[in-house]
Motif scaffolding. Sequence first.
Motif, mmCIF file in Angstrom:
data_model
loop_
_atom_site.group_PDB
_atom_site.id
_atom_site.type_symbol
_atom_site.label_atom_id
_atom_site.label_comp_id
_atom_site.label_asym_id
_atom_site.label_seq_id
_atom_site.Cartn_x
_atom_site.Cartn_y
_atom_site.Cartn_z
ATOM 1 N N PHE A 159 20.961 -1.411 17.142
ATOM 2 C CA PHE A 159 20.210 -2.319 18.005
ATOM 3 C C PHE A 159 18.750 -1.895 17.950
ATOM 4 O O PHE A 159 18.445 -0.697 17.905
ATOM 5 N N PHE A 160 17.842 -2.884 17.948
ATOM 6 C CA PHE A 160 16.429 -2.515 17.901
ATOM 7 C C PHE A 160 15.529 -3.615 18.443
ATOM 8 O O PHE A 160 15.915 -4.774 18.531
ATOM 9 N N THR A 161 14.339 -3.192 18.812
ATOM 10 C CA THR A 161 13.218 -4.074 19.127
ATOM 11 C C THR A 161 12.057 -3.581 18.265
ATOM 12 O O THR A 161 12.122 -2.497 17.682
ATOM 13 N N TYR A 162 11.020 -4.376 18.201
ATOM 14 C CA TYR A 162 9.882 -4.013 17.373
ATOM 15 C C TYR A 162 8.751 -3.438 18.215
ATOM 16 O O TYR A 162 8.479 -3.901 19.319
ATOM 17 N N ASN A 163 8.070 -2.434 17.662
ATOM 18 C CA ASN A 163 6.867 -1.848 18.247
ATOM 19 C C ASN A 163 5.671 -2.483 17.534
ATOM 20 O O ASN A 163 5.577 -2.418 16.305
ATOM 21 N N LYS A 164 4.770 -3.084 18.313
ATOM 22 C CA LYS A 164 3.656 -3.837 17.730
ATOM 23 C C LYS A 164 2.827 -3.009 16.748
ATOM 24 O O LYS A 164 2.544 -3.458 15.632
ATOM 25 N N GLY A 165 2.444 -1.811 17.118
ATOM 26 C CA GLY A 165 1.624 -0.977 16.245
ATOM 27 C C GLY A 165 2.318 -0.652 14.933
ATOM 28 O O GLY A 165 1.703 -0.685 13.867
ATOM 29 N N LYS A 166 3.613 -0.353 15.013
ATOM 30 C CA LYS A 166 4.364 -0.020 13.804
ATOM 31 C C LYS A 166 4.581 -1.246 12.920
ATOM 32 O O LYS A 166 4.555 -1.157 11.695
ATOM 33 N N VAL A 167 4.777 -2.411 13.548
ATOM 34 C CA VAL A 167 4.941 -3.647 12.769
ATOM 35 C C VAL A 167 3.650 -3.976 12.030
ATOM 36 O O VAL A 167 3.678 -4.326 10.848
ATOM 37 N N ILE A 168 2.526 -3.844 12.701
ATOM 38 C CA ILE A 168 1.241 -4.123 12.051
ATOM 39 C C ILE A 168 1.027 -3.158 10.886
ATOM 40 O O ILE A 168 0.576 -3.561 9.816
ATOM 41 N N GLN A 169 1.409 -1.887 11.070
ATOM 42 C CA GLN A 169 1.310 -0.932 9.977
ATOM 43 C C GLN A 169 2.231 -1.337 8.822
ATOM 44 O O GLN A 169 1.861 -1.247 7.652
ATOM 45 N N ALA A 170 3.440 -1.799 9.133
ATOM 46 C CA ALA A 170 4.378 -2.233 8.087
ATOM 47 C C ALA A 170 3.837 -3.457 7.341
ATOM 48 O O ALA A 170 3.998 -3.559 6.127
ATOM 49 N N LEU A 171 3.199 -4.365 8.067
ATOM 50 C CA LEU A 171 2.604 -5.535 7.419
ATOM 51 C C LEU A 171 1.451 -5.117 6.504
ATOM 52 O O LEU A 171 1.298 -5.653 5.400
ATOM 53 N N ARG A 172 0.654 -4.140 6.944
ATOM 54 C CA ARG A 172 -0.413 -3.615 6.080
ATOM 55 C C ARG A 172 0.193 -3.032 4.814
ATOM 56 O O ARG A 172 -0.301 -3.263 3.715
ATOM 57 N N TYR A 173 1.238 -2.260 4.997
ATOM 58 C CA TYR A 173 1.906 -1.647 3.856
ATOM 59 C C TYR A 173 2.405 -2.722 2.893
ATOM 60 O O TYR A 173 2.267 -2.596 1.678
ATOM 61 N N HIS A 174 2.975 -3.789 3.454
ATOM 62 C CA HIS A 174 3.445 -4.901 2.617
ATOM 63 C C HIS A 174 2.293 -5.484 1.803
ATOM 64 O O HIS A 174 2.421 -5.687 0.596
ATOM 65 N N PHE A 175 1.174 -5.765 2.464
ATOM 66 C CA PHE A 175 0.058 -6.402 1.770
ATOM 67 C C PHE A 175 -0.518 -5.516 0.681
ATOM 68 O O PHE A 175 -0.799 -5.988 -0.414
ATOM 69 N N ILE A 176 -0.721 -4.235 0.963
ATOM 70 C CA ILE A 176 -1.373 -3.394 -0.045
ATOM 71 C C ILE A 176 -0.433 -3.002 -1.177
ATOM 72 O O ILE A 176 -0.890 -2.482 -2.185
ATOM 73 N N THR A 177 0.868 -3.259 -1.035
ATOM 74 C CA THR A 177 1.780 -2.988 -2.153
ATOM 75 C C THR A 177 1.989 -4.211 -3.046
ATOM 76 O O THR A 177 2.609 -4.097 -4.100
ATOM 77 N N ARG A 178 1.484 -5.367 -2.652
ATOM 78 C CA ARG A 178 1.586 -6.561 -3.495
ATOM 79 C C ARG A 178 0.655 -6.434 -4.680
ATOM 80 O O ARG A 178 -0.513 -6.069 -4.535
#
Length: 158
Positions: free
Chosen positions: A5-24
């Motif tokens: 079970f989980f919920t999302y942490n805003k700061g960590k999600v934004i970091q994950a999205l950054r990671y997604h973008f810079i790995t493209r």
Amino acid sequence: MTSTFFTYNKGKVIQALRYHFITRKEIKIMMILVNVFAIVAAALFFMKEVSAVSFLLSSFLWFALMISFWFLLPLIIYKKSDTFKDKFKATLGAENFSIENERGSRKWPWTAFTTSMESPHFFHLYFDTRSFFIIPKDAFKAEDLHEARKILSTKIRH
């Protein structure tokens, strides 16, 4: 089979999205080209080959692109998606990945995912280069985290 079970942490999600973008690949190439352009513009400015206005415009372009990829794009995507505000139950089974919340559930066979990636706080499960689902690693107990890695590495190519 591993469930969590989980919920999302805003700061960590934004970091994950950054990671997604810079790995493209396309974004990496564009960032490299913009950085080379900025270095060339600086060199030409110091050699008095271009005016200060040209150098400032190229610097502004560099700052605008870096700010958009690092701050604006992840924040806009976070705010547009209601997904990051829900509480989920994820199940990594032998045949499929399933997710459920108060509004319903969905299952995908492992073949629906083209690739997966692990970032500092998440597992990224990609349907294609633009569509993906992230699962927080801190949602798993230590022994379940190892099992989740094992399932993802055998079911989805990296």
